[in-house]
Design a protein around this motif. Sequence first.
Motif, PDB file in Angstrom:
ATOM      1  N   TYR A 153       0.733  -1.186   0.017  1.00 50.49           N
ATOM      2  CA  TYR A 153      -0.035  -0.023   0.151  1.00 50.49           C
ATOM      3  C   TYR A 153       0.782   1.217  -0.012  1.00 50.49           C
ATOM      4  CZ  TYR A 153      -3.025   3.656   1.617  1.00 50.49           C
ATOM      5  OH  TYR A 153      -3.541   4.981   1.579  1.00 50.49           O
ATOM      6  N   MET A 154       0.623   2.086  -0.876  1.00 51.78           N
ATOM      7  CA  MET A 154       1.156   3.430  -0.856  1.00 51.78           C
ATOM      8  C   MET A 154       0.286   4.656  -0.888  1.00 51.78           C
ATOM      9  SD  MET A 154       4.454   2.986  -3.487  1.00 51.78           S
ATOM     10  CE  MET A 154       5.233   4.319  -2.869  1.00 51.78           C
ATOM     11  N   ARG A 155       0.516   5.346  -0.088  1.00 56.13           N
ATOM     12  CA  ARG A 155      -0.569   6.778  -0.079  1.00 56.13           C
ATOM     13  C   ARG A 155       0.152   8.095  -0.629  1.00 56.13           C
ATOM     14  NH1 ARG A 155      -0.613   7.930   6.516  1.00 56.13           N
ATOM     15  NH2 ARG A 155       1.560   9.014   6.606  1.00 56.13           N
ATOM     16  N   GLY A 156      -0.828   8.759  -1.272  1.00 55.97           N
ATOM     17  CA  GLY A 156      -0.295  10.075  -1.481  1.00 55.97           C
ATOM     18  C   GLY A 156      -0.811  11.080  -0.370  1.00 55.97           C
ATOM     19  N   ARG A 157      -2.046  12.032  -0.482  1.00 53.13           N
ATOM     20  CA  ARG A 157      -2.406  12.968   0.342  1.00 53.13           C
ATOM     21  C   ARG A 157      -3.288  12.185   1.369  1.00 53.13           C
ATOM     22  NH1 ARG A 157      -0.731  15.001   3.165  1.00 53.13           N
ATOM     23  NH2 ARG A 157       0.586  16.547   1.690  1.00 53.13           N
ATOM     24  N   TYR A 158      -3.300  12.462   2.541  1.00 55.65           N
ATOM     25  CA  TYR A 158      -3.961  11.848   3.596  1.00 55.65           C
ATOM     26  C   TYR A 158      -4.453  12.760   4.626  1.00 55.65           C
ATOM     27  CZ  TYR A 158       0.475  11.922   5.932  1.00 55.65           C
ATOM     28  OH  TYR A 158       1.401  12.474   6.513  1.00 55.65           O
ATOM     29  N   SER A 159      -5.370  12.043   5.613  1.00 56.75           N
ATOM     30  CA  SER A 159      -5.887  12.815   6.675  1.00 56.75           C
ATOM     31  C   SER A 159      -5.108  12.133   7.834  1.00 56.75           C
ATOM     32  CB  SER A 159      -7.297  12.796   6.943  1.00 56.75           C
ATOM     33  OG  SER A 159      -7.721  11.582   7.332  1.00 56.75           O
ATOM     34  N   ALA A 160      -5.365  12.484   9.245  1.00 53.35           N
ATOM     35  CA  ALA A 160      -4.787  12.138  10.423  1.00 53.35           C
ATOM     36  C   ALA A 160      -5.525  10.565  10.439  1.00 53.35           C
ATOM     37  CB  ALA A 160      -5.198  12.812  11.485  1.00 53.35           C
ATOM     38  N   THR A 161      -6.613  10.479  10.103  1.00 52.58           N
ATOM     39  CA  THR A 161      -7.461   9.204  10.077  1.00 52.58           C
ATOM     40  C   THR A 161      -6.655   8.164   9.284  1.00 52.58           C
ATOM     41  OG1 THR A 161      -9.319  10.528  10.239  1.00 52.58           O
ATOM     42  CG2 THR A 161      -9.549   8.059  10.062  1.00 52.58           C
ATOM     43  N   ALA A 162      -6.013   8.283   8.413  1.00 54.47           N
ATOM     44  CA  ALA A 162      -5.656   7.284   7.487  1.00 54.47           C
ATOM     45  C   ALA A 162      -4.184   6.568   8.104  1.00 54.47           C
ATOM     46  CB  ALA A 162      -5.026   8.148   5.990  1.00 54.47           C
ATOM     47  N   THR A 163      -3.515   7.753   8.763  1.00 54.37           N
ATOM     48  CA  THR A 163      -2.235   6.773   9.496  1.00 54.37           C
ATOM     49  C   THR A 163      -2.487   5.795  10.375  1.00 54.37           C
ATOM     50  OG1 THR A 163      -1.391   9.207   9.586  1.00 54.37           O
ATOM     51  CG2 THR A 163      -0.467   7.545  11.217  1.00 54.37           C
ATOM     52  N   TYR A 167      -3.367   3.309   6.302  1.00 55.72           N
ATOM     53  CA  TYR A 167      -1.864   3.267   6.188  1.00 55.72           C
ATOM     54  C   TYR A 167      -1.285   2.472   7.484  1.00 55.72           C
ATOM     55  CZ  TYR A 167       3.052   4.813   5.850  1.00 55.72           C
ATOM     56  OH  TYR A 167       4.353   4.789   5.505  1.00 55.72           O
ATOM     57  N   GLY A 168      -2.037   2.324   8.520  1.00 55.09           N
ATOM     58  CA  GLY A 168      -1.371   1.778   9.676  1.00 55.09           C
ATOM     59  C   GLY A 168      -1.770   0.437   9.920  1.00 55.09           C
ATOM     60  N   THR A 169      -3.219   0.103   9.613  1.00 57.57           N
ATOM     61  CA  THR A 169      -3.852  -0.934   9.954  1.00 57.57           C
ATOM     62  C   THR A 169      -3.875  -2.057   8.873  1.00 57.57           C
ATOM     63  OG1 THR A 169      -5.409   0.162  11.387  1.00 57.57           O
ATOM     64  CG2 THR A 169      -6.312  -2.108  10.684  1.00 57.57           C
ATOM     65  N   VAL A 170      -4.304  -1.763   7.811  1.00 58.16           N
ATOM     66  CA  VAL A 170      -4.518  -2.795   6.801  1.00 58.16           C
ATOM     67  C   VAL A 170      -3.251  -3.770   6.470  1.00 58.16           C
ATOM     68  CG1 VAL A 170      -5.099  -3.409   4.403  1.00 58.16           C
ATOM     69  CG2 VAL A 170      -6.339  -1.738   5.777  1.00 58.16           C
ATOM     70  N   PRO A 171      -2.011  -2.841   6.153  1.00 62.20           N
ATOM     71  CA  PRO A 171      -0.768  -3.599   6.066  1.00 62.20           C
ATOM     72  C   PRO A 171      -0.462  -4.417   7.124  1.00 62.20           C
ATOM     73  CG  PRO A 171      -0.762  -1.314   5.185  1.00 62.20           C
ATOM     74  CD  PRO A 171      -1.718  -1.440   5.834  1.00 62.20           C
ATOM     75  N   LYS A 172      -0.335  -3.878   8.294  1.00 62.80           N
ATOM     76  CA  LYS A 172       0.341  -4.770   9.390  1.00 62.80           C
ATOM     77  C   LYS A 172      -0.313  -5.850   9.611  1.00 62.80           C
ATOM     78  CE  LYS A 172       2.304  -0.625  11.354  1.00 62.80           C
ATOM     79  NZ  LYS A 172       2.298   0.691  12.372  1.00 62.80           N
ATOM     80  N   LEU A 173      -1.992  -5.669   9.676  1.00 63.84           N
ATOM     81  CA  LEU A 173      -2.701  -6.840  10.162  1.00 63.84           C
ATOM     82  C   LEU A 173      -2.754  -7.913   8.936  1.00 63.84           C
ATOM     83  CD1 LEU A 173      -5.710  -5.512  11.899  1.00 63.84           C
ATOM     84  CD2 LEU A 173      -3.861  -6.510  12.778  1.00 63.84           C
ATOM     85  N   GLY A 568     -12.607 -15.718   4.930  1.00 61.81           N
ATOM     86  CA  GLY A 568     -11.930 -16.377   5.883  1.00 61.81           C
ATOM     87  C   GLY A 568     -10.887 -15.543   6.652  1.00 61.81           C
ATOM     88  N   PHE A 569     -10.485 -14.367   6.362  1.00 57.51           N
ATOM     89  CA  PHE A 569      -9.816 -13.525   7.126  1.00 57.51           C
ATOM     90  C   PHE A 569     -10.285 -12.359   7.521  1.00 57.51           C
ATOM     91  CE2 PHE A 569      -6.439 -10.062   7.071  1.00 57.51           C
ATOM     92  CZ  PHE A 569      -5.741 -10.453   7.883  1.00 57.51           C
ATOM     93  N   SER A 570     -10.776 -12.469   9.120  1.00 57.08           N
ATOM     94  CA  SER A 570     -11.506 -11.342   9.654  1.00 57.08           C
ATOM     95  C   SER A 570     -10.699 -10.446  10.523  1.00 57.08           C
ATOM     96  CB  SER A 570     -12.425 -12.256  10.481  1.00 57.08           C
ATOM     97  OG  SER A 570     -11.718 -12.861  11.578  1.00 57.08           O
ATOM     98  N   LYS A 571      -9.572 -10.574  10.551  1.00 53.27           N
ATOM     99  CA  LYS A 571      -8.839  -9.733  11.702  1.00 53.27           C
ATOM    100  C   LYS A 571      -8.975  -8.178  11.434  1.00 53.27           C
ATOM    101  CE  LYS A 571      -6.784 -13.018  14.008  1.00 53.27           C
ATOM    102  NZ  LYS A 571      -7.064 -13.490  15.388  1.00 53.27           N
ATOM    103  N   ILE A 572      -8.850  -7.797  10.179  1.00 49.32           N
ATOM    104  CA  ILE A 572      -8.908  -6.453  10.056  1.00 49.32           C
ATOM    105  C   ILE A 572     -10.512  -5.922  10.471  1.00 49.32           C
ATOM    106  CG2 ILE A 572      -9.226  -4.497   8.251  1.00 49.32           C
ATOM    107  CD1 ILE A 572      -7.077  -6.082   6.811  1.00 49.32           C
ATOM    108  N   HIS A 573     -11.442  -6.628   9.869  1.00 50.84           N
ATOM    109  CA  HIS A 573     -13.065  -6.468  10.404  1.00 50.84           C
ATOM    110  C   HIS A 573     -13.081  -6.426  12.122  1.00 50.84           C
ATOM    111  CE1 HIS A 573     -17.246  -7.105  10.691  1.00 50.84           C
ATOM    112  NE2 HIS A 573     -17.282  -6.131   9.799  1.00 50.84           N
ATOM    113  N   ASP A 574     -12.390  -7.418  12.641  1.00 48.40           N
ATOM    114  CA  ASP A 574     -12.627  -7.712  13.884  1.00 48.40           C
ATOM    115  C   ASP A 574     -12.136  -6.478  14.630  1.00 48.40           C
ATOM    116  OD1 ASP A 574     -13.561 -10.198  13.448  1.00 48.40           O
ATOM    117  OD2 ASP A 574     -11.767 -11.370  14.068  1.00 48.40           O
ATOM    118  N   TYR A 575     -11.041  -5.996  14.247  1.00 55.38           N
ATOM    119  CA  TYR A 575     -10.467  -4.831  14.900  1.00 55.38           C
ATOM    120  C   TYR A 575     -11.430  -3.765  14.641  1.00 55.38           C
ATOM    121  CZ  TYR A 575      -7.455  -0.744  15.429  1.00 55.38           C
ATOM    122  OH  TYR A 575      -6.759   0.361  15.817  1.00 55.38           O
TER     123      TYR A 575
END
Length: 847
Positions: A153-163, A167-173, A568-575
């Motif tokens: 994942y690569m981001r251009g412009r973002y808000s504080a939310t995206a961090t 940007y912070g959640t999807v790749p790591k989980l 079958g991959f629920s971790k992101i949704h669970d969070y």
Amino acid sequence: MKLSRRNFIKASAATGGVILAGCAASKPAMNAMAEAKAQPSSPGTGDWIPTTCQGCTAWCPVEVYVQNGRATKVRGNQLSKANNGYCCPRGHLIIHQLYDPDRIKVPMKRTNPQKGRGVDPKFVPISWDEALDIVADKMMELRNNNEPHKFMYMRGRYSATATELLYGTVPKLFGTPHAYSHSALCAEAEKMGPGYTQGFFGYRDYDLEKTRCLVIWGCDPLSSNRQVPNAIHKFGKILDQGTVIAVDPRLSASASKAHEWLPLKPGSDGALASSIAHLLLAEGLWNKEFVGDFKGGKNLFVPGQTVDEESFAEKETYGVVKWWNIELKDKTPAWGEKETLIPAEQIARVARVMGKAAPATAVWMGPGAAMHPRGTYSAMAVHALNGLVGSIDAEGGVLQELKPPLGDFAKIDPYKDETATHFGHEKKLDGRGGIDMPAMMKAKAGSGVVTNNVANGMLKDPEAVKVFLSSWSNFNFSATGAHRWDEAMARVPFFVHMVTNPAEMTQFADIVLPATYNAAEGLSVISNKANMHAHASIQQPVVKRLWDVKQEETEVVWLLAEKLKARGFSKIHDYYAGEFKDPETGKAPTNADEFAEIVARISSAPMWMPKEPLKGDRIDGWEEFKKKGIYNTEKYPYKKNWGKFKTETKKFEFYSETLKKTFSEFAEKKKTGIDAILEASGYTARGELAFVPHYEPPKRHGSLSEYPFDFIDYKSRLNREGRSQNTTGYQEFKKVDSGDTSWDDVLKMNPVDGKKLGLKTGDRVKISSTTGSITTTLKLWEGVRPGTVAKCFGQGHWAYGQVAAKDYAKAQPRGGNNNELLVDDYDRLSGATARNGGFTGVRVEKI
């Protein structure tokens, strides 16, 4: 191309509509990218609705005037202390972009497997459900094959939310280390100046109300650089009550109004800073309250002579005598003239003005001083002048930052499974932490992102990325050495692009997801600072969405998490479902819309339902926050960080023990010496010189004989993060940029050079560097120093829409993209992309 890009703009439809051989077999039920016809609005009243501009990193709080459901005007938020209720020209283009008829309006799918510049993607419209099914299937293939690390994942412009959420959640989980921000393309190198002197790796604020000497260095605050409305509002007063000095090889808007213009040789910023520092010390003009003084009272800073360190008693600083002995004692204005081409008498004159106005002297440094291959030391040298004049956290000086009280999201660690933990530690593609790319942001090697180097990593290892997701980005246009991104993107097996307009990068996409135009359609909370206050302002829908678009940071990630859970991959949704609860009701989200609102409420809750009384604004509840649109903090307190700078010595470091420690730890880890790291990274310093602000001779690509001109890249005051070129407002008012022309793209050359080459204004010219060439129109202009040529960044789009491109159907650009000329290089200590300092040599030929 059988299907033109103009037809691509019209090709999406929510239901039906098949485009074959450039003709519609049947008329779409909804022409998803058709021109938006203005609805007549009757005279009368409307409503001012607060939101946040996203046109630059000022992130100004603004208000949009809405009449009969249509946005018609923009102004600054009248409650904002950051911009005094004003907005700059960028803000007024919000309306143009919101109603841009070339926006992507529904999801689309590529049907042509061939990829490349000018290749027709043959997009067809699909539903959100189908689009996200395809994306989720591709992601699950990686998970099932134990290859989650091949998702990026690569981001251009973002808000504080995206961090946190995208940007912070999807790749790591999910289990990948490949999450890269655009930030190293912007201005990261300048952070190294305050970072390795005062321990503050961030962008500064300024007490412009009381500044008596403003030194604008390598930027143009009237046009860009983080707080344009505030700078415009205060500039006249500074001109009246003090002195404005502009350091820039180009006559910028700020330079055109300044008392002193220093058009230095590009890349010689460190030499000019060292010469000014030398004179400030030699003539006793340093600020005694902040720096200290000689114990005997006599000034021992004599040109050419070393000084006993024990003879000086420092106060809030550390190492001023070391700095003099190692770097400054021989760096007289006469020496500076040879390196910078600025007359010695002018160097001395501005140094004295700075010293006499101290501590109300603010040196406002921008990317022009630092975004070049040896920019870290230029940034340190320029910012160190603020230390010498004592302007750090001082009245009329340079400030660090306050922060608004934002709410925190729950930690994601409990939701990481074994796969995510294992594959999340794979080697990053951007080369950070290598001996030739220390990327030592925040005083830790390997902590800085090296955005532009990701393309090189992808080219070196074509198997490294199989699924690529990116939002609000266009690296094929915005990154130097742009052709590398074309090559890299053509090889990506599956690419998903979430954007508002069909950008150059979009032409390589397999799935296109239409993003909300967040300044008027999204919901988020943005924070920033200016004018001695921090603030948090809301982004919220000001009008009903015209098309089937979704907010990429909240709505799309929720829907994608649902799709992954069904497979079958629920971790992101669970969070998301388990940790995000409404701060008032405790209710968990059940759909994307509820999730988006709860996220914004969590972020802003400490401001409208604080646990303890706040020092800033008082806001009574969520509805009042939406109505006011902003929270302002208290005013920044002077001397806030004196005695507690976040450096190794807790002082402002002219001799950087902080940098020395970072270097030493990195060298030990790599089992080598500091000098070896400097050599591998392309710096000239060795030994003790590496730990003080100093002059590094510019590194240049291209011999003077073959490429005789230094190329100067700068930003338009109408450049909304590179996204405004498809508006007629941008093109019509392009002349507001100094030396530029409406509806054209011009290269500025000094008339002295033009005469030598037999060139005149209006000639079509070819500009060539070691990496590429572009064609454009020449304009002879005295506002650029001889030996340099200057061109505004922004034009040169071959995609993006019918206005941005000269011929969208044939992928012909309007003008030229500077990034096709600028060489792919870096300030390797920070990881920042090099684009300034004249490091790219060019030749200019009439065609």
